[in-house]
Motif scaffolding. Structure first.
Motif, short mmCIF file in Angstrom:
data_model
loop_
_atom_site.label_atom_id
_atom_site.label_comp_id
_atom_site.label_asym_id
_atom_site.label_seq_id
_atom_site.Cartn_x
_atom_site.Cartn_y
_atom_site.Cartn_z
N PRO A 39 0.82 -1.35 -0.15
CA PRO A 39 -0.09 0.25 0.02
C PRO A 39 0.22 0.63 0.10
O PRO A 39 0.23 1.89 -0.25
N GLU A 40 2.37 1.50 0.47
CA GLU A 40 2.63 2.29 0.25
C GLU A 40 3.76 2.54 -0.61
O GLU A 40 3.71 3.61 -1.05
N TYR A 41 3.14 1.72 -2.01
CA TYR A 41 4.40 2.05 -3.59
C TYR A 41 2.92 2.75 -3.98
O TYR A 41 1.71 2.52 -4.08
N SER A 42 3.10 4.14 -4.61
CA SER A 42 1.85 4.80 -6.03
C SER A 42 2.04 4.01 -7.31
O SER A 42 2.83 4.36 -7.56
N GLN A 43 0.79 4.42 -7.46
CA GLN A 43 0.68 3.30 -8.55
C GLN A 43 0.80 4.74 -9.54
O GLN A 43 1.35 4.25 -10.82
N VAL A 44 0.44 5.84 -9.02
CA VAL A 44 0.56 7.05 -9.52
C VAL A 44 1.88 7.74 -10.51
O VAL A 44 2.03 7.75 -11.45
N SER A 45 2.44 7.51 -9.33
CA SER A 45 3.96 8.38 -9.27
C SER A 45 5.27 7.67 -9.42
O SER A 45 6.16 7.71 -10.00
N GLU A 46 5.01 6.42 -8.85
CA GLU A 46 6.17 5.49 -9.01
C GLU A 46 6.13 4.19 -10.44
O GLU A 46 4.67 3.92 -10.29
N LEU A 47 6.79 3.85 -11.15
CA LEU A 47 6.83 3.51 -12.23
C LEU A 47 6.89 2.25 -12.07
O LEU A 47 7.20 1.50 -10.63
N GLY A 49 8.54 -0.48 -12.81
CA GLY A 49 10.14 -1.31 -12.53
C GLY A 49 10.34 -0.35 -11.04
O GLY A 49 11.31 -1.58 -10.28
N ALA A 50 9.93 0.14 -9.97
CA ALA A 50 10.45 -0.01 -9.05
C ALA A 50 9.79 -1.12 -7.76
O ALA A 50 10.61 -1.26 -6.69
N LEU A 51 8.61 -2.02 -8.46
CA LEU A 51 8.44 -2.84 -7.40
C LEU A 51 9.24 -4.42 -6.73
O LEU A 51 9.06 -4.23 -5.52
N PRO A 52 10.06 -4.10 -8.18
CA PRO A 52 11.23 -5.31 -7.31
C PRO A 52 12.05 -4.48 -6.13
O PRO A 52 12.60 -5.26 -5.56
N SER A 53 12.18 -2.95 -6.45
CA SER A 53 12.94 -2.76 -4.97
C SER A 53 11.87 -2.55 -3.76
O SER A 53 12.88 -2.81 -2.86
N TYR A 54 11.14 -3.22 -3.97
CA TYR A 54 10.24 -3.72 -2.38
C TYR A 54 10.32 -4.87 -1.41
O TYR A 54 10.98 -5.95 -2.50
N SER A 55 9.87 -4.98 -0.87
CA SER A 55 9.11 -6.83 -0.31
C SER A 55 9.23 -7.53 -0.95
O SER A 55 8.27 -7.70 -1.80
N ASN A 56 9.37 -9.12 -1.26
CA ASN A 56 8.71 -10.10 -2.36
C ASN A 56 9.14 -9.63 -3.88
O ASN A 56 8.36 -10.09 -4.74
N GLY A 57 10.57 -8.89 -3.77
CA GLY A 57 9.99 -7.67 -5.76
C GLY A 57 10.52 -8.59 -6.21
O GLY A 57 11.12 -8.20 -7.80
N TRP A 58 11.05 -9.66 -6.42
CA TRP A 58 11.88 -10.50 -7.19
C TRP A 58 10.93 -11.21 -7.68
O TRP A 58 10.30 -11.48 -9.82
N ILE A 59 8.99 -11.57 -7.65
CA ILE A 59 7.99 -12.32 -8.21
C ILE A 59 7.46 -10.83 -9.17
O ILE A 59 7.54 -11.16 -10.53
N GLN A 60 7.75 -9.64 -8.62
CA GLN A 60 7.57 -9.23 -10.35
C GLN A 60 8.54 -9.40 -11.47
O GLN A 60 8.94 -8.91 -12.50
#
Length: 220
Positions: A39-47, A49-60
């Motif tokens: 929920p801390e990830y912004s789908q409006v302002s973040e690409l 490609g930023a998701l892999p930098s979050y926990s369990n980002g390897w899934i993305q």
């Protein structure tokens, strides 16, 4: 190309179509799921490609890599179809190049650095290749679709997707991704619009591929 030199396609139309549909469905499900889990990830302002930098980002990262591979199979199968006119071969080849860009961006994910994330050069290069080449591939494919009976129903939709994604991709790269860009706060939203139209075009073309395959399997 997708032929073995004896008139046989290396990638069957049905396999190519299923690969295209699979890539679109899988990528969408995992992207939505990952976004909900953070929920801390912004789908409006973040690409994306930023998701892999979050926990369990390897899934993305794995999802993106598999999506690129599946889209390459899809594009390779499209290369072997009897398209006619300008763009009949260049269009599918460019879609294959874009798929390679997607795979590269998945293999070289972004990394978390303090409270921000940083894109590795390979990830940025893959993304730029994908988002600049894909619109050209769709546009060229659509021009061939207008002259190819089995794909004519998809021509206008694919052309529209190509033109809109071209404009959005240029806007994204020039005005949204740079930190001082006037649309930087909306880079995630713009990228998602590009991806949505891209995946819709892939599903649309895949539907035509399935139809062409059924006709070729029917009685002479």
């Amino acid at each position: 190309m997708a032929a073995d030199g004896q008139g046989h396609n290396l990638i069957d139309e049905k396999l190519a179509a299923r690969a295209g549909i699979f890539s679109a469905v899988m990528f969408t499900i995992i992207l939505v799921g990952q976004s909900i889990l953070h929920p801390e990830y912004s789908q409006v302002s973040e690409l994306i490609g930023a998701l892999p930098s979050y926990s369990n980002g390897w899934i993305q990262s794995v999802s993106t890599t598999i999506t690129g591979a599946a889209m390459f199979v899809f594009a390779l199968g499209l290369c072997g179809t009897p398209l006619k006119g300008f763009g009949a071969r260049a269009g599918p080849v460019l879609l294959a190049v874009a798929a390679v860009g997607i795979t590269l961006s998945g293999l070289v994910p972004s990394q978390r650095m303090s409270s921000a994330y940083a894109d590795a050069p390979g990830h940025a290069a893959g993304a730029i290749i994908a988002f600049l080449v894909e619109p050209a591939g769709l546009i060229l494919c659509s021009l061939a679709f207008f002259r190819s009976p089995g794909f004519r129903k998809a021509a206008v939709k694919v052309l529209s997707a190509g033109l809109i994604t071209a404009a959005l991709s240029i806007t994204l790269i020039l005005f949204a991704v740079p930190e001082d860009g006037p649309l930087h706060a909306y880079q995630g939203l713009i990228q998602r619009l590009v991806v949505l139209l891209w995946l819709m075009a892939v599903v649309c073309i895949s539907g035509r591929l399935l139809d062409v395959s059924r006709r070729s399997d029917g009685p002479a």
